[in-house]
Motif scaffolding. Structure first.
Motif, PDB file in Angstrom:
ATOM      1  N   GLY A  13       0.815  -1.214   0.000  1.00  0.00           N
ATOM      2  CA  GLY A  13       0.000   0.000   0.000  1.00  0.00           C
ATOM      3  C   GLY A  13       0.847   1.261   0.000  1.00  0.00           C
ATOM      4  O   GLY A  13       0.524   2.237  -0.684  1.00  0.00           O
ATOM      5  N   SER A  61      -8.618   3.074  10.733  1.00  0.00           N
ATOM      6  CA  SER A  61      -9.779   3.131   9.848  1.00  0.00           C
ATOM      7  C   SER A  61      -9.967   1.751   9.225  1.00  0.00           C
ATOM      8  O   SER A  61      -9.124   1.302   8.445  1.00  0.00           O
ATOM      9  CB  SER A  61      -9.562   4.185   8.757  1.00  0.00           C
ATOM     10  N   ALA A 117       3.500 -17.303  14.633  1.00  0.00           N
ATOM     11  CA  ALA A 117       4.807 -16.650  14.506  1.00  0.00           C
ATOM     12  C   ALA A 117       4.627 -15.140  14.334  1.00  0.00           C
ATOM     13  O   ALA A 117       5.382 -14.339  14.897  1.00  0.00           O
ATOM     14  CB  ALA A 117       5.559 -17.251  13.330  1.00  0.00           C
ATOM     15  N   GLY A 293       6.927 -11.984   0.178  1.00  0.00           N
ATOM     16  CA  GLY A 293       7.789 -11.142   1.004  1.00  0.00           C
ATOM     17  C   GLY A 293       7.603  -9.672   0.677  1.00  0.00           C
ATOM     18  O   GLY A 293       6.889  -9.289  -0.256  1.00  0.00           O
TER      19      GLY A 293
END
Ligand SMILES: Cc1cc2nc3c(=O)[nH]c(=O)nc-3n(C[C@H](O)[C@H](O)[C@H](O)COP(=O)(O)OP(=O)(O)OC[C@H]3O[C@@H](n4cnc5c(N)ncnc54)[C@H](O)[C@@H]3O)c2cc1C
Length: 427
Positions: A13, A61, A117, A293
């Motif tokens: 993002g 949000s 994890a 990743g």
């Protein structure tokens, strides 16, 4: 000016925001967390201050529903009582909601002291809290290494990192192809170096097959497993522990994309060359479209941001994304899920922790000719119908009983009736 809304402020993002801004768009970024960074950059929010000062940045949000490009948001702390309801209708929407840990069930995995994890890492990185004093880290995937490293960093004694896949599979996957991804190899070597300095052993072909304890986890039983993860009898070993961290890869969070009407491929959002989904004006990037990743997530986010702003992504951006994706494919090949894992289960092993549905209950229901199909199985056993809505057990139930995991949840995040009933949106 094109208005682009980006849901999720993780690596994907944030890269989308940077590139959409560079392409001249008006950008709104929102995240349910109170700080940007997502899973990977947790605790490093300061690095994104300059970027987010050029966007409308909405922390805390939560997007609870999406219809096409219309985004329904609740603003305010998730546990607060005064969340405000808002609706956005951007020209383009980038979904970058990431993934969460996948944990396969095993006897005792519901005991207090057994952590995913990701949760253990979030506590260590975000709060500087170690989940225990004597900890074992187990499962599959390279992400176990940074998790163990962050535990060591906050003072835990890590007794070992157990990778269920055998050395041959792991090393083949990471072999010469990995040399083309020097950054990632350097990262891996750094994690391995830290663990070696703290004398944390890394064992391949070994899995945790049981957690034991009364009020909380006290012991982990491990065993050598074959390439398909079937247990080699007589190889069991017991560790005295006070916390266990497990992760068997990741599950994407495609609920918002599904609600928007986007097509999926094998549980991931299907995207075209410029990260466009099957719905006009809706783009997806990061773990939503494949597990690879943080570098792959950011490379996809860059393409998505540029394209969402209405520009054609250049060759350099696309090549960087393709290179990162190739690495993601290698990663998947190096750390597959062995098909024989259900052999670890006993009749009374809990599979759905919210509804306490056992493996035995599921098998009985799946064999019942009067209630065929996944829908009947779900209603009959309640597996996947609890508060987490199958996020923890959905894939395991699908693996154990056949059928695909279902992602269609028109209400993607919990919303209170009072918030829903509020007649008008508050500013
Ligand atoms: C334990 C662990 C260790 C890892 N270690 C490494 C490592 O060492 N190296 C590496 O390269 N990668 C590592 N990864 C993987 C890395 O974290 C991911 O590849 C990367 O974060 C994916 O980025 P993303 O932007 O797709 O998703 P994320 O980083 O997960 O970000 C998604 C964001 O979306 C937000 N969100 C989700 N749903 C909503 C909603 N409905 N409304 C509002 N916001 C929402 C979330 O709050 C989150 O901030 C690790 C992951 C884990 C879990």
């Amino acid at each position: 000016m094109t208005h682009v809304v980006i849901v999720g402020a993780g690596p994907a993002g944030l890269a989308a925001a940077e590139h959409a801004l560079a392409a001249g768009a008006d950008v709104t970024v929102l995240d349910q967390a109170d700080a940007p960074g997502g899973q990977f950059h947790r605790g490093a929010a300061h690095r994104f201050e300059a970027l987010l000062s050029r966007c409308a940045w909405w922390p805390e949000s939560t997007v609870w529903a999406v219809e096409g490009r219309r985004v329904h948001v609740l603003r305010g702390p998730a546990d607060g009582t005064h969340r405000r309801r808002r609706t956005l209708e951007p020209d383009a929407l980038v979904l970058a909601t990431g993934a969460h840990d996948r944990v396969l069930p095993f006897p005792g995995w519901q005991l207090p002291g057994v952590f995913t994890a990701g949760a253990a890492q979030a506590l260590a990185k975000g709060e500087r809290v170690a989940v225990g004093r004597r900890v074992l880290v187990a499962g599959a995937g390279p992400f176990l290494l940074p998790v163990a490293e962050s535990l060591v960093d906050v003072g835990a004694e890590v007794l070992g990192v157990l990778e269920a896949n055998p050395a041959r599979t792991v090393l083949q996957g990471w072999s010469w192809h990995a040399a083309a991804h020097v950054g990632k190899m350097t990262e891996l070597v750094r994690h391995a170096g830290t663990l070696a300095r703290h004398r944390v052993p890394y064992r391949m072909g070994r899995a945790v097959i049981e957690a034991r304890g009364d009020d909380r986890v006290r012991e982990a039983v491990t065993a050598r497993v074959r390439a398909d993860w079937s247990v080699v009898p007589g190889t069991e070993r017991t560790y005295a522990i006070d916390a266990l961290c497990v992760g068997h890869g990741f599950v994407p969070q495609p609920e918002l994309a599904v609600a928007a009407g986007c097509a999926l491929d094998g549980g991931f959002v299907r995207v075209g060359d410029d990260q466009r989904t099957s719905v006009a004006g809706v783009f997806a990037a990061g773990e939503l479209t494949g597990i690879g990743g943080s570098v792959a997530a950011a490379a996809e986010g860059a393409v998505a941001g540029w394209a969402a702003a209405g520009r054609t992504p250049g060759r350099a951006l696309l090549e960087r994304r393709d290179h990162a994706r190739a690495f993601a494919r290698r990663l998947a090949a190096a750390h597959p899920i062995g098909a024989a894992w259900p052999g670890w289960l006993r009749e009374d092993t809990i599979v759905c922790r919210c509804e306490e549905t056992s493996y035995g209950d599921l098998k009985t229901a799946a064999a019942d000719p009067a209630a065929p199909g996944p829908h009947a199985l779900k209603l009959g056993t309640r597996a996947g119908l609890g508060p987490c809505q199958g996020r923890m057990c959905g894939l395991a139930v699908a693996d154990l009983c056949g059928g695909a995991e279902r992602h269609h949840r028109p209400i993607a995040q919990p919303i209170r009736l009072g918030e829903l009933a509020e007649p008008k949106e508050l500013p």
